[in-house]
Write a protein that holds these residues in place. Structure first.
Motif, PDB file in Angstrom:
ATOM      1  N   LYS A 243       0.805  -1.221   0.000  1.00 21.89           N
ATOM      2  CA  LYS A 243       0.000   0.000   0.000  1.00 21.89           C
ATOM      3  C   LYS A 243       0.839   1.272   0.000  1.00 21.89           C
ATOM      4  O   LYS A 243       0.303   2.370  -0.159  1.00 21.89           O
ATOM      5  N   LEU A 244       2.163   1.138   0.164  1.00 20.83           N
ATOM      6  CA  LEU A 244       3.041   2.308   0.169  1.00 20.83           C
ATOM      7  C   LEU A 244       3.505   2.604  -1.253  1.00 20.83           C
ATOM      8  O   LEU A 244       4.113   1.746  -1.902  1.00 20.83           O
ATOM      9  N   ASN A 245       3.221   3.807  -1.723  1.00 19.63           N
ATOM     10  CA  ASN A 245       3.724   4.209  -3.034  1.00 19.63           C
ATOM     11  C   ASN A 245       5.157   4.729  -2.898  1.00 19.63           C
ATOM     12  O   ASN A 245       5.752   4.686  -1.824  1.00 19.63           O
ATOM     13  N   LEU A 246       5.694   5.210  -4.007  1.00 17.60           N
ATOM     14  CA  LEU A 246       7.095   5.641  -4.000  1.00 17.60           C
ATOM     15  C   LEU A 246       7.309   6.859  -3.097  1.00 17.60           C
ATOM     16  O   LEU A 246       8.346   6.961  -2.434  1.00 17.60           O
ATOM     17  N   ASP A 247       6.348   7.769  -3.067  1.00 20.60           N
ATOM     18  CA  ASP A 247       6.501   8.952  -2.215  1.00 20.60           C
ATOM     19  C   ASP A 247       6.606   8.572  -0.744  1.00 20.60           C
ATOM     20  O   ASP A 247       7.499   9.030  -0.030  1.00 20.60           O
ATOM     21  N   LYS A 248       5.715   7.713  -0.296  1.00 22.18           N
ATOM     22  CA  LYS A 248       5.750   7.309   1.106  1.00 22.18           C
ATOM     23  C   LYS A 248       6.959   6.435   1.421  1.00 22.18           C
ATOM     24  O   LYS A 248       7.499   6.484   2.532  1.00 22.18           O
ATOM     25  N   PHE A 249       7.388   5.656   0.434  1.00 22.98           N
ATOM     26  CA  PHE A 249       8.594   4.847   0.649  1.00 22.98           C
ATOM     27  C   PHE A 249       9.821   5.727   0.830  1.00 22.98           C
ATOM     28  O   PHE A 249      10.671   5.453   1.689  1.00 22.98           O
ATOM     29  N   CYS A 250       9.936   6.774   0.024  1.00 31.93           N
ATOM     30  CA  CYS A 250      11.076   7.685   0.165  1.00 31.93           C
ATOM     31  C   CYS A 250      11.033   8.424   1.499  1.00 31.93           C
ATOM     32  O   CYS A 250      12.070   8.652   2.126  1.00 31.93           O
ATOM     33  N   GLN A 251       9.840   8.802   1.944  1.00 29.71           N
ATOM     34  CA  GLN A 251       9.727   9.426   3.259  1.00 29.71           C
ATOM     35  C   GLN A 251      10.094   8.439   4.369  1.00 29.71           C
ATOM     36  O   GLN A 251      10.736   8.821   5.356  1.00 29.71           O
ATOM     37  N   LEU A 252       9.712   7.176   4.187  1.00 30.54           N
ATOM     38  CA  LEU A 252      10.055   6.165   5.181  1.00 30.54           C
ATOM     39  C   LEU A 252      11.553   5.907   5.228  1.00 30.54           C
ATOM     40  O   LEU A 252      12.141   5.782   6.310  1.00 30.54           O
ATOM     41  N   ALA A 253      12.182   5.835   4.052  1.00 29.36           N
ATOM     42  CA  ALA A 253      13.613   5.550   3.974  1.00 29.36           C
ATOM     43  C   ALA A 253      14.479   6.786   4.146  1.00 29.36           C
ATOM     44  O   ALA A 253      15.702   6.675   4.177  1.00 29.36           O
ATOM     45  N   LYS A 254      13.848   7.975   4.228  1.00 29.18           N
ATOM     46  CA  LYS A 254      14.570   9.231   4.439  1.00 29.18           C
ATOM     47  C   LYS A 254      15.547   9.526   3.302  1.00 29.18           C
ATOM     48  O   LYS A 254      16.725   9.813   3.515  1.00 29.18           O
ATOM     49  N   VAL A 255      15.047   9.420   2.082  1.00 31.26           N
ATOM     50  CA  VAL A 255      15.828   9.759   0.894  1.00 31.26           C
ATOM     51  C   VAL A 255      14.999  10.707   0.043  1.00 31.26           C
ATOM     52  O   VAL A 255      13.772  10.791   0.179  1.00 31.26           O
TER      53      VAL A 255
END
Length: 443
Positions: A243-255
């Motif tokens: 359910k995590l798109n690329l935007d939320k993944f980048c926020q999660l990974a801090k990149v």
């Protein structure tokens, strides 16, 4: 300045003053001008007035480096410590920077270019010692535009006569994956992933899409980001990750998110779907939404799936070509019958012969004119990228080119009509006989 308690031995006057003559001080009587005493030469610790000599005109054998060179050397050391390179790469970077800085192409440039030069020296040293690093990393560390870094890098290689090896995306994948803070120390357990497993899956995915022209001519960072994202989802395809798109993944990974990565993800999923449809034990339709569940099987059997997908594509093209030929043959026959339904079988055979006969067979000039007219009348060749399974994106989606507008010519009625053009207006054997009779009468 007068000296109290001193008297002139010549005239006995007490008006004795200091007279600094260049670097030797003397006591002189103002009344008679006699020299009362002479001082010693000035030592190095005393400042003696005189004209200042510029640094570039000094005769010292060992000159002290200028401040810009000192700052550049410190910047090189700082970049090496940030990247945690070994001492050999750091020494090589300092050597290249000292050589390039003193060259006439870099001695009178702006401070921003000199700072980018420091990063380029570290970049070429890392590549010569097989240390994975990208030009985007250097541009980020030096806060310089990547295009400017590339120009300075190429100029430095030319000046120093260095042959730097090219790098591959796979070589820097491990270093890139460590930038994503998705370990168990930073994110919840259901979202955490081991960097070693993540790097292995991402490398396999990049190797697969490289065979499908996805990596060629593309920037490496968006390709690596898309591979990391799909690998992270496919290792544990649970509901929390899907359910995590690329935007939320980048926020999660801090990149920082790279916008082209979205397009690379779409292209990678398209390649995976083409191979996922060839998996024999998958009964459901493979779509971009559920292809993440099949990534492990696709990567495990990718060579067999590639061969099977190519064979399926060839069979499909062969069936389409045979079907088009079968449809074209009856349509031509029906057109001939509909054109002259009352004609006898002999006349129909003669009509077919006249249609199949190419006009201008006896005249080579007419053949050439007919060939040119045919090429102009044909439609442009279809895109060959749509006939193969994998093709470069620039071929599959070419840029639209402006159609050349034909020049308008004034028609006067005196233009010559070629034989091929006349034959194109002839439709029946009777017209052909009349045309041949007319040519005999005129000759």
């Amino acid at each position: 300045m007068s000296r109290a308690g001193l008297s002139c031995p010549g005239c006995g006057g007490s008006n004795v003053v200091d007279d600094d003559l260049y670097c030797q001080a003397q006591l002189v009587c103002v009344d008679c001008g006699s020299v009362v005493s002479e001082g010693t030469l000035a030592c190095e610790s005393e400042y003696v007035g005189g004209s200042d000599v510029s640094y570039s005109r000094t005769t010292a054998e060992t000159k002290r480096p200028c401040m810009n060179l000192i700052n550049g050397i410190q910047r090189v050391k700082a970049i090496c410590r940030i990247l945690r390179v070994n001492s050999e790469i750091e020494k090589l970077s300092l050597t290249y920077f000292n050589q390039a800085y003193r060259h006439e192409s870099f001695i009178r440039v702006s401070l921003r270019k000199k700072e980018a030069l420091a990063g380029c020296c570290v970049l070429v040293s890392c590549r010569l010692r097989n240390w994975p690093i990208t030009m985007g990393t250097i541009s980020c560390l030096t806060d310089t535009d990547p295009m400017a870094v590339g120009v300075i890098y190429q100029e430095m290689l030319k000046i120093l006569n260095i042959e730097a090896p090219s790098f591959n995306v796979i070589d820097v994948m491990e270093a890139h994956s460590h930038e994503y803070k998705i370990s168990s120390l930073h994110v919840p357990e259901e979202l955490a992933e081991n960097h070693k497993d993540l790097t292995k899956r991402a490398v396999e995915l990049v190797e697969l899409v490289a065979d499908a022209w996805i990596v060629t001519g593309r920037r490496p960072v968006p390709v690596m980001m898309a591979a990391i994202y799909l690998s992270w989802q496919s290792l544990k395809p649970n509901k929390h990750r899907l359910k995590l798109n690329l935007d939320k993944f980048c926020q999660l990974a801090k990149v920082s998110k790279h916008q082209p990565a979205l397009k690379r993800i779409t292209e990678m999923k398209a390649v995976l779907c083409k191979l996922g449809k060839e998996i024999p034990w998958v009964r459901d339709a493979v779509t971009p939404d559920n292809v993440v569940h099949q990534v492990e099987d696709i990567l495990t059997h990718r060579y067999a799936l590639l061969r099977r997908a190519l064979r399926t594509k060839e069979d499909t093209l062969l069936e389409e070509s045979q079907a088009s030929c079968e449809e074209a043959a009856p349509s031509q026959t029906s057109e001939l019958v509909d054109h002259n339904p009352n004609a006898s079988s002999a006349e129909q055979c003669e009509l077919n012969a006249e249609r199949t006969r190419r006009p201008g067979d006896d005249d080579p000039c007419a053949v050439e004119e007919l060939h040119r007219d045919t090429l102009k009348s044909q439609d442009p060749a279809p895109n060959w990228g749509k006939r193969v399974l994998f093709a470069p994106p620039c071929v599959v989606h070419p840029k639209k080119r402006r159609a050349e507008q034909p020049e308008l010519k004034d028609v006067t009625g005196d233009e010559e009509i070629s034989d091929s053009e006349i034959d194109s207006y002839i439709r029946t054997p009777r017209e052909a006989r009349e045309f041949a009779l007319t040519q005999e009468m005129l000759s």
